[in-house]
Design an enzyme around this catalytic site. Structure first.
Site, mmCIF file in Angstrom:
data_model
loop_
_atom_site.group_PDB
_atom_site.id
_atom_site.type_symbol
_atom_site.label_atom_id
_atom_site.label_comp_id
_atom_site.label_asym_id
_atom_site.label_seq_id
_atom_site.Cartn_x
_atom_site.Cartn_y
_atom_site.Cartn_z
ATOM 1 N N THR A 119 4.995 -1.597 6.009
ATOM 2 C CA THR A 119 5.395 -1.457 7.403
ATOM 3 C C THR A 119 4.259 -0.874 8.238
ATOM 4 O O THR A 119 4.096 -1.209 9.408
ATOM 5 C CB THR A 119 6.590 -0.467 7.504
ATOM 6 O OG1 THR A 119 7.075 -0.195 6.193
ATOM 7 C CG2 THR A 119 7.673 -0.979 8.402
ATOM 8 N N ASP A 172 11.165 8.143 0.547
ATOM 9 C CA ASP A 172 11.266 6.681 0.423
ATOM 10 C C ASP A 172 11.041 6.247 -1.025
ATOM 11 O O ASP A 172 10.276 5.321 -1.289
ATOM 12 C CB ASP A 172 10.275 6.003 1.375
ATOM 13 C CG ASP A 172 10.617 4.517 1.586
ATOM 14 O OD1 ASP A 172 11.739 4.099 1.214
ATOM 15 O OD2 ASP A 172 9.766 3.772 2.108
HETATM 16 P P1 ADP Z 1 3.595 1.164 3.660
HETATM 17 O O1 ADP Z 1 3.353 2.630 3.807
HETATM 18 O O2 ADP Z 1 3.137 0.401 4.884
HETATM 19 O O3 ADP Z 1 4.995 0.803 3.262
HETATM 20 P P2 ADP Z 1 2.633 0.868 0.916
HETATM 21 O O4 ADP Z 1 1.936 2.133 0.541
HETATM 22 O O5 ADP Z 1 4.032 0.698 0.398
HETATM 23 O O6 ADP Z 1 2.601 0.629 2.505
HETATM 24 O O7 ADP Z 1 1.732 -0.346 0.419
HETATM 25 C C1 ADP Z 1 2.128 -1.691 0.566
HETATM 26 C C2 ADP Z 1 1.869 -2.456 -0.734
HETATM 27 O O8 ADP Z 1 0.473 -2.399 -1.075
HETATM 28 C C3 ADP Z 1 2.580 -1.873 -1.956
HETATM 29 O O9 ADP Z 1 3.877 -2.396 -2.122
HETATM 30 C C4 ADP Z 1 1.661 -2.277 -3.098
HETATM 31 O O10 ADP Z 1 1.951 -3.599 -3.503
HETATM 32 C C5 ADP Z 1 0.285 -2.261 -2.467
HETATM 33 N N1 ADP Z 1 -0.414 -0.977 -2.782
HETATM 34 C C6 ADP Z 1 -0.239 0.223 -2.180
HETATM 35 N N2 ADP Z 1 -1.019 1.174 -2.730
HETATM 36 C C7 ADP Z 1 -1.722 0.564 -3.711
HETATM 37 C C8 ADP Z 1 -2.711 1.004 -4.679
HETATM 38 N N3 ADP Z 1 -3.123 2.271 -4.728
HETATM 39 N N4 ADP Z 1 -3.190 0.092 -5.546
HETATM 40 C C9 ADP Z 1 -2.768 -1.206 -5.504
HETATM 41 N N5 ADP Z 1 -1.853 -1.678 -4.636
HETATM 42 C C10 ADP Z 1 -1.319 -0.823 -3.754
#
Ligand code: ADP
Length: 313
Positions: A18, A131
């Site tokens: 998001t 979350d």
């Molecule tokens: P937001 O805060 O916008 O919800 P997220 O932190 O959930 O974003 O990251 C979105 C997606 O990116 C995750 O569902 C995952 O698939 C990928 N992702 C996030 N952090 C990492 C990481 N450290 N290594 C690999 N993929 C990641």
């Protein structure tokens, strides 16, 4: 500041949330794989939200094997905030959904232990995750599970009487006090979510998958019993209590036998721990410290070693 950015390459986009886009890249110093989480500036309503800074600071100082490691922070030329994180190629949602993987009780125990250790560390540092869900529990190549996505860009309050938004936590993992509009809540909301994740690891499908916020409360009460004022004395003071139609039908709480029939592979200690985490009254719900002390973890089979856990090939 972009000098710092030159240390990293941003290669392929691997995820989109998001608030952010996530790229895989390399640290040019040692060629190690890293993830760059680019927080879009337009997501900050009044410039850079203070909570994002607090969050970055927290992640930077926090070193725990079960919390995603923040390696660096830089601002790119367009003004986006970039978090350099350890690269974690898988997550618990992917693993739960992959029906070709068979889980043993020792595997579920190991994942639950890592989740609780990571969240316990956050709670000890006065951070609520808010979350927790399988897709925010990332898995390292060595099998270590890491709690990720710390509500960036979302304001967080540590003052007991400061109001917080009740619209946190993805619906299926949302505690009943949030569904009833509570604006003062504690780490108990994270414990409820962990209980739901524990149930999902055993069932291999989400336990309480409501299609709307309204339905979520209905199915929660249907599955676990409509709470009475004796069971949850402070419930009637919650903003949504009088407005809610979920109390119209009074569902009985499931018996132990019914819970055992649903969670057929669960041991007695697993069920006791699960029930302590999904107790309606947040004041009676187990804390992370209590859950970690559960005899479930010291009983055989002992938790699998992270490296031995099922993973996708
Ligand atoms: P937001 O805060 O916008 O919800 P997220 O932190 O959930 O974003 O990251 C979105 C997606 O990116 C995750 O569902 C995952 O698939 C990928 N992702 C996030 N952090 C990492 C990481 N450290 N290594 C690999 N993929 C990641």
């Amino acid at each position: 500041m972009s000098v710092v950015a030159l240390k990293y390459t941003k290669e392929k986009k691997v995820g989109e949330g998001t608030y952010a886009e996530v790229f895989v890249g390399h640290n040019k110093d040692d060629e190690s794989l890293i993830a760059v989480k680019m927080i879009k500036v337009d997501k900050f309503i009044d410039g850079l939200d203070m909570s994002a800074i607090r969050e970055v600071k927290f992640l930077q100082e926090m070193h725990h094997p079960n919390v995603v490691g923040l390696l660096d922070v830089f601002v790119s030329e367009e003004g986006n905030l970039n978090l350099v994180l350890e690269f974690l190629p898988s997550d618990l949602e992917v693993i739960i959904k992959d029906k070709s993987l068979v889980f043993s009780e020792a595997d579920v125990k190991s994942w639950l232990l890592m989740i609780l250790r990571g969240v316990h560390h956050c709670h000890r540092n006065f951070i609520l995750h808010r979350d927790l869900k399988p897709s925010n529990l990332l898995i390292a190549p060595d099998g270590q599970l890491k709690v990720a996505d710390f509500g960036l860009g979302r304001s967080m309050s540590f003052l007991p009487y400061e109001k917080m938004t009740p619209t946190v936590v993805t619906r299926w993992y949302r505690a009943p006090e949030l569904l009833l509009g509570a604006r003062h809540y504690t780490g108990a909301i994270d414990i409820w979510a962990i209980g739901m994740i524990f149930a999902e690891m055993m069932l291999r499908v989400p336990y309480l998958a409501g299609q709307s916020d309204h339905e979520q409360l209905d199915i929660t009460f249907k599955a676990l019993g409509t709470p009475s004022p004796q069971q949850w004395p402070k419930m009637e003071y919650l903003p949504g209590y009088n407005k809610s139609t979920a109390f119209k039908i009074r569902h009985p709480a499931p018996t132990r036998q019914q819970m055992q029939a649903l969670f057929s592979a669960a041991s007695d200690k697993a069920l006791t721990l699960l029930c302590s985490m999904i107790c309606m009254d947040p004041l009676k719900r187990a804390t992370t410290a209590q859950a970690l002390m559960s005899p479930y973890f010291s009983d055989t089979p002992l938790p699998s070693k992270p490296n031995d856990l099922p993973k996708r090939h």
